[in-house]
Design an enzyme around this catalytic site. Sequence first.
Site, PDB file in Angstrom:
ATOM      1  N   CYS A  55       0.835  -1.212   0.000  1.00  0.00           N
ATOM      2  CA  CYS A  55       0.000   0.000   0.000  1.00  0.00           C
ATOM      3  C   CYS A  55       0.866   1.257   0.000  1.00  0.00           C
ATOM      4  O   CYS A  55       2.081   1.199   0.109  1.00  0.00           O
ATOM      5  CB  CYS A  55      -0.920  -0.012   1.211  1.00  0.00           C
ATOM      6  SG  CYS A  55      -0.018   0.157   2.775  1.00  0.00           S
ATOM      7  N   ALA A  58       3.089   1.671   2.950  1.00  0.00           N
ATOM      8  CA  ALA A  58       4.278   0.822   2.837  1.00  0.00           C
ATOM      9  C   ALA A  58       5.345   1.520   1.998  1.00  0.00           C
ATOM     10  O   ALA A  58       6.537   1.477   2.314  1.00  0.00           O
ATOM     11  CB  ALA A  58       3.920  -0.526   2.217  1.00  0.00           C
ATOM     12  N   ARG A  89      11.989  -5.237   6.734  1.00  0.00           N
ATOM     13  CA  ARG A  89      12.643  -5.038   5.442  1.00  0.00           C
ATOM     14  C   ARG A  89      14.164  -5.172   5.537  1.00  0.00           C
ATOM     15  O   ARG A  89      14.857  -5.210   4.548  1.00  0.00           O
ATOM     16  CB  ARG A  89      12.244  -3.680   4.869  1.00  0.00           C
ATOM     17  CG  ARG A  89      12.672  -3.414   3.447  1.00  0.00           C
ATOM     18  CD  ARG A  89      11.787  -2.349   2.855  1.00  0.00           C
ATOM     19  NE  ARG A  89      12.289  -1.757   1.636  1.00  0.00           N
ATOM     20  CZ  ARG A  89      12.897  -0.566   1.584  1.00  0.00           C
ATOM     21  NH1 ARG A  89      13.121   0.131   2.680  1.00  0.00           N
ATOM     22  NH2 ARG A  89      13.294  -0.070   0.433  1.00  0.00           N
TER      23      ARG A  89
HETATM   24  S1  CFN Z   1       9.117  -0.615  -2.974  1.00  0.00           S
HETATM   25 FE1  CFN Z   1      11.066  -0.702  -4.063  1.00  0.00          FE
HETATM   26  S2  CFN Z   1      12.621   0.615  -3.384  1.00  0.00           S
HETATM   27  S3  CFN Z   1      11.191  -0.731  -6.231  1.00  0.00           S
HETATM   28 FE2  CFN Z   1      12.347  -2.376  -5.439  1.00  0.00          FE
HETATM   29  S4  CFN Z   1      14.403  -1.717  -5.267  1.00  0.00           S
HETATM   30 FE3  CFN Z   1      11.346  -4.187  -4.020  1.00  0.00          FE
HETATM   31  S5  CFN Z   1       9.234  -4.322  -3.483  1.00  0.00           S
HETATM   32 MO1  CFN Z   1      10.433  -4.941  -1.633  1.00  0.00          MO
HETATM   33  S6  CFN Z   1      10.702  -2.958  -0.574  1.00  0.00           S
HETATM   34 FE4  CFN Z   1      12.402  -3.210  -1.957  1.00  0.00          FE
HETATM   35 FE5  CFN Z   1      13.410  -1.408  -3.366  1.00  0.00          FE
HETATM   36 FE6  CFN Z   1      13.060   0.018  -5.450  1.00  0.00          FE
HETATM   37 FE7  CFN Z   1      10.092  -2.521  -2.621  1.00  0.00          FE
HETATM   38  S7  CFN Z   1      14.328  -2.255  -1.578  1.00  0.00           S
HETATM   39  S8  CFN Z   1      12.479  -5.266  -2.562  1.00  0.00           S
HETATM   40  S9  CFN Z   1      11.971  -4.394  -6.180  1.00  0.00           S
HETATM   41  N1  CFN Z   1      11.775  -2.402  -3.608  1.00  0.00           N
END
Ligand code: CFN
Length: 533
Positions: A55, A58, A89
């Site tokens: 969301c 998040a 995370r």
């Molecule tokens: S929201 Fe992003 S910030 S887009 Fe990426 S690399 Fe994932 S979904 Mo989980 S929280 Fe994480 Fe980053 Fe960019 Fe999210 S660190 S793994 S692919 N991610």
Amino acid sequence: MAITDERLEEVLVTYPDNVKKNRKKHLLIKNSAEACQQIEANTRTIPGIISQRGCCFAGCKGVVIGPIKDMIHIVHGPVGCAYYSWGTRRNKARADETTPPENVYLPLCFTTDMQESDIVFGGEKKLAKMIDEVVEIFHPRAISICATCPVGLIGDDINAVARAAQERHGIQVLAFNCEGYKGVSQSAGHHIANNGLMVNAVGKGTVRKSGKYVINILGEYNIGGDGWEIERILKECGYTINCILPGDGSILNIRNLHLADLNLVQCHRSINYIAGMMEARYGMPWLKVNFIGVSACARSLREVAQCFGDESLIQRTEEVIARETARVMPVIEHYRKICQGKTAFVFVGGSRSHHYQYLLRDLGMETVVAGYEFAHRDDYEGREVLPTIKADADSKNIPDLHFEPDDEFYQEGHVYLNMPKEKYDELRKRIPLGYYEGMIKSMEDGQLIIDDVNHHEFEEIVRMLKPDIVFTGVRDKYISHKMGVPSRQLHSYDYTGPYAGFNGAMIFAREVANAVTTPAWRLVTAPWEAQKE
Ligand code: CFN
């Protein structure tokens, strides 16, 4: 067996007509004969479908704001939103020369724990009281307030509470209206967080670190220590790291973000807004990088060095690449023997599904399916924005810009320089400004690209393509396990890492090799193995 349109049809056949029509636009088989393949993305998930998305809260609190180590992040809402975004995370942080251990708050969880009476009568007083308590006990440098769904529904004015608290205590209190229901995924939260930081923090500092090449790393979250490994490599090449935003970052460093020469952008999806806005406001160029994988790392290091165009920097970079490659390649080669020819399904949030393909290629593996939970079309299709210079430092005509989502100037890529035009032009010659290739281009014909996969499609595609390993999130990994297919979790890496940089590549290689060879999977009978043809 390769995927075809007919086989995709089998996946979609159980859907009602309107759902099928919708989902078809989110699935794409790479075909380089088509000039520019398009995919639908960043649209609302159909209600009732089990999506892997998160969301807006998040995206704002969990992703961009939460990792800032020296701020106290107050979750204004029910305790569950705070509890489930607490530490999961694995964005690591530690004290450093400007942030003593008592100012690192990441291991703690702060929430107003709204109760029924707060929902009925309003939670503003409780929030104000909590800020007073937090200041009294912890003396933080700054505080953030992140709103959860009910806060928006009952209309608590968190901005007014933040302003009053800021005056009472003389420290910054930033309010983020990132109620979970906003937008279609966590992506909306990234944008809200980016805007808030840009308006309230970036540009407020005055300290430029000493060094010839001062750079920022944007969109690096230090999951499992990734950021520290990237920082190690860049320092060895001769760079001064001004700030990693936000992994192991501090509000002090973020205020000085503009006092660097170049922004590197690791995750394009979550931080491109700040990169774009800094280009517009400060004429600071940004370069898309990828430090996931040995070859990707080497390429990124070379491109960064090219930006500065200094022969000694280029030379030193080559030395670091040669030394690191010689050190890690024997290990990679060892695991490549096990991984060679294996196939992977990679489904992560908004950038890793692309980044990790390079590391898998280092291991001789093929990505047969890749997709994003919440990426936008530019993350798939690529994007090129050629900025137009509206004003430069010499013309002394830099407007006072206020940044709003989807601001027209940003969309059009206008640049307001804080440096003379000649200097900017000089940089522009070396940097492919604002250019991002996108995932589709780097994939091969016949491979499947899928946006916002749901539980049904996930199962059907795994059954159909039988990948040797699935790279997943915290929920979908269990679907894959139940099907007898090993997985690695690519969001928090569960309990391990780093995966970035040269050291990370070795850890990743070992774990993937372990996953595909572990005897446990032989004890699970995959459903298709039990079926008689
Ligand atoms: S929201 Fe992003 S910030 S887009 Fe990426 S690399 Fe994932 S979904 Mo989980 S929280 Fe994480 Fe980053 Fe960019 Fe999210 S660190 S793994 S692919 N991610």
